[in-house]
Structures are given as C-alpha cells and as structure tokens.
Write a protein that holds these residues in place. Sequence first.
Motif, PDB file in Angstrom:
ATOM      1  N   ASP A   1      17.154  78.438  71.423  1.00  0.00           N
ATOM      2  CA  ASP A   1      16.560  78.686  72.740  1.00  0.00           C
ATOM      3  C   ASP A   1      16.781  77.512  73.693  1.00  0.00           C
ATOM      4  OD1 ASP A   1      14.853  76.928  71.418  1.00  0.00           O
ATOM      5  OD2 ASP A   1      13.033  77.804  72.302  1.00  0.00           O
ATOM      6  N   ARG A   2      17.435  76.447  73.215  1.00  0.00           N
ATOM      7  CA  ARG A   2      17.866  75.311  74.031  1.00  0.00           C
ATOM      8  C   ARG A   2      18.851  74.483  73.219  1.00  0.00           C
ATOM      9  NH1 ARG A   2      12.790  71.077  74.355  1.00  0.00           N
ATOM     10  NH2 ARG A   2      12.128  71.150  72.167  1.00  0.00           N
TER      11      ARG A   2
ATOM     12  N   SER B   1       3.971  87.004  60.359  1.00  0.00           N
ATOM     13  CA  SER B   1       3.863  85.641  60.879  1.00  0.00           C
ATOM     14  C   SER B   1       4.917  84.748  60.238  1.00  0.00           C
ATOM     15  CB  SER B   1       2.470  85.082  60.606  1.00  0.00           C
ATOM     16  OG  SER B   1       2.283  84.882  59.210  1.00  0.00           O
TER      17      SER B   1
ATOM     18  N   ALA C   1      10.729  77.653  63.355  1.00  0.00           N
ATOM     19  CA  ALA C   1       9.650  76.941  64.047  1.00  0.00           C
ATOM     20  C   ALA C   1      10.201  76.184  65.245  1.00  0.00           C
ATOM     21  CB  ALA C   1       8.962  75.987  63.078  1.00  0.00           C
ATOM     22  N   THR C   2      11.382  75.594  65.096  1.00  0.00           N
ATOM     23  CA  THR C   2      11.987  74.815  66.166  1.00  0.00           C
ATOM     24  C   THR C   2      12.304  75.663  67.384  1.00  0.00           C
ATOM     25  OG1 THR C   2      12.939  73.264  64.580  1.00  0.00           O
ATOM     26  CG2 THR C   2      13.935  73.308  66.745  1.00  0.00           C
ATOM     27  N   VAL C   3      12.672  76.942  67.161  1.00  0.00           N
ATOM     28  CA  VAL C   3      12.998  77.819  68.301  1.00  0.00           C
ATOM     29  C   VAL C   3      11.805  78.665  68.730  1.00  0.00           C
ATOM     30  CG1 VAL C   3      15.423  77.889  67.651  1.00  0.00           C
ATOM     31  CG2 VAL C   3      13.910  79.712  66.862  1.00  0.00           C
ATOM     32  N   GLY C   4      10.629  78.395  68.162  1.00  0.00           N
ATOM     33  CA  GLY C   4       9.416  79.054  68.626  1.00  0.00           C
ATOM     34  C   GLY C   4       9.179  80.455  68.093  1.00  0.00           C
ATOM     35  N   LYS C   5       9.743  80.773  66.913  1.00  0.00           N
ATOM     36  CA  LYS C   5       9.541  82.111  66.345  1.00  0.00           C
ATOM     37  C   LYS C   5       8.234  82.157  65.553  1.00  0.00           C
ATOM     38  CE  LYS C   5      11.698  85.285  66.146  1.00  0.00           C
ATOM     39  NZ  LYS C   5      11.691  86.517  66.987  1.00  0.00           N
ATOM     40  N   ALA C   6       7.147  82.407  66.261  1.00  0.00           N
ATOM     41  CA  ALA C   6       5.849  82.506  65.597  1.00  0.00           C
ATOM     42  C   ALA C   6       5.731  83.790  64.788  1.00  0.00           C
ATOM     43  CB  ALA C   6       4.726  82.422  66.619  1.00  0.00           C
TER      44      ALA C   6
END
Length: 396
Positions: free
Chosen positions: A40-41, A24, A159-164
Amino acid sequence: MITFKEAFQKVLDHPLDLGIEVVSLMDSLNRILAEDIYADRDFPPFNRAAKDGIAVQFSDLVNTEHNFFIEGEAPAGVEQQVLSSKRHCLEVMTGAVVPENCDTVIMYEHISIENGIATLNKEVTKGQNIHYQGSDENLGALLLSKGTKITPAEIGVMATVGKAMVKVKSNPKVCTIATGNELVEVNTLPQPHQIRKSNMLTIEAALFNASIKASTLHLLDDKDVIKHELEIALKENDVLLLSGGVSKGKFDFIPEVMESLGVEKVFHRVAQRPGKPFWFGIHPKLKTVIFSFPGNPVSTFANYHLYFLPWLHTSWGILIDKSYIKLFVAFTITQPLTRFIQVSTIVKDGIIWAVPVNENGSGDLTSLTKADGFICLEPREDIYEVGESVPFIKTR
C-alpha cells in the motif's frame, strides 16, 4: 481392489467447493490465503537509517576534515529533521527518517564523541547505512499471492500493509469418528480387553495443525446405533473421517450402513500396506465426503496424510507438495502392494536421507513418534538402491 495410484486419483476427483471467509489477521495463521496482497506504499516508505550513529552530507569534508558539530538528534518515529550545515551532523537512530540534506549514516562504532563534536575513525562511503525508500518493494507490488499458506512471516507482511481482516479459504466441517466397543476414554482405567481412544485424537491433533477444529463421535458396534448416528453426521458435516469398521470382521458394519444411507461407494480396498481396507465414498445429495480408514493406528495416520491432506489441498485449489528423499538403505518390494514405510530423516554430506524406523506392524502406535514421514515404494523386480530418490510423505 484397486491400485494406490487409482485410489489416489479417485479421491482427488471428488473435491468440495469450500468457499471463502473473512477472518481477523491473527485468526488467519496457518490458513490458506484467498486474496492477493499488494504493497500500500513503498517499502521502506522513506530513506531509513539502518544503523545508530550520525547522519552527514557526504562531501570532501567527510574524509578530510574529520570533525562534525552535533546539532541535534533524529530519533525513530518523528518527522524528518533538517541538517543546517555540511560541517554539522545529526545523531540518528535505527529506523529513523534520514534527515534532509543528509545522504550518509556513520555508525557509532566508527566515531568518537567529545564535547558535542563527532570525530570519524574510519573512512566513509557515500550512501552507506541507508535503507532507501522503495528498495524492498514499490507501491502496488504483489507481496503475497492467493493460495499461500499463512505463517508468522505472512502475518508480519499483512500487518505492515494494514490487513486487519483477511480473506482465507474456508475449512470443511469435519467429524472424526471412532468405532468399536473396545474403546474407552483417555481418563479411564481400561480393563484388560479394552484400549483407550487414541487414533482419532491423533487425527484431531493433525487437523488442528491445519487450523481445522473437528467434532468427534464414538460409535459402538451396533448396526442400528451406527446408522442413526451416521445419518445425523452426514447431514451436519462436509467430511467424515472414520477409523475402524471397514475390514472383513463380523462387526465391521460401516460399508453396509453407508450404502443404506445413500452413500455412493467410490472404492473399497487398495493394494497398499498399511491401510489396505480403506473405504472412500460420497453422498451424492448431501455432498458429504467419507474417508473410512482401517482401525490400526499406523494405517489411519498414513491414510490421513496419503489421501485426506491432498484432497483438502485440491479442494482449496492449491498445489499438492511432491517431495523426494534419498534411501539410506536398500529395499526389495516384491509383493503386489504399494508400500508406505516409516522413516526418520538424517542429514549427511548436505543430503537428507531416509532411515527406516523399527516398527512392529500397523498396530504399533509408538512407532509414529520415531518417524518423520513415509516413503512410497511401488512393487518392482529390481532392488531399490542406496541413494535412490523416492517419494516422501512428510508427517512432521
């Protein structure tokens, strides 16, 4: 006996392929990243207000007619608002999407507001106080490379690019092993002939800093017991870190027992101080790597940083840090031993200097609390001068 440079290279010649695991995001802290991380953006993903204030459309009106009717608000976290007239403005908050038809943000400190009218008190520059879309990073940009140590800053990026969930280098399974009849538990009142366990707790704490949780073992000075316990430990672990039992004492059984268990000795004894009796080997079938350090606390601590950490980085496939520091005092090293001298660091005239720590030999455990690391000095005929740069092994 071999030189330090020879011993160091032999250790690095026996890395393990530790593999990769997925953990995690928060469990990845202080681990080694095993994948590249891409945007991712765009960053930021929209034209972002960088100040609290008003958003306007820059025109001749801005620096001539200084009054603008406030037609609404554009808070952070809502969809883009639309300004209806260049004679109007929208109140905008830091982090909000800059409203459509607006291209300039003026902070509250540079305006006054009365009866719903904002009056400018300072000249305005077109485009000020806007954090433009993609000005930090564009979609698809490489943000973090594999091999990076994950600190709180990297946690924020992922966290900003969504890597959970994150791919990291796997840690070795490590057992720290203390030897000796004289050792008792920390919560025990020792007899005059006893001492509390400390060496391997120090190493356990150092491993914890590397996000490695080690198992522990205490071996009494009984050859049969040592053999039985080590046989199990070799099968259950990737690495054994031992303290004690490798010198020339009558009860220093480790080298003999290791040989009987099929462990291949790579070397024993290094021309260095502290840590000369260091024993290193590998079990060819089990692939377990054994670092058997001398029992004195400074020796154990030094060898952990000199050998184990570089070995670990090599096994992870990341570069070994090479640091240098300037000498605050001169040294003469004439004995045919590589010296590792404890130093504290000071900053003077913008330069980091190494100041030797007063210590009472390799058994002086308290000296470790005064040191920031070790300097490495090879024996040579000429003096090490003040201001000379020498290798520095950081320990805190």
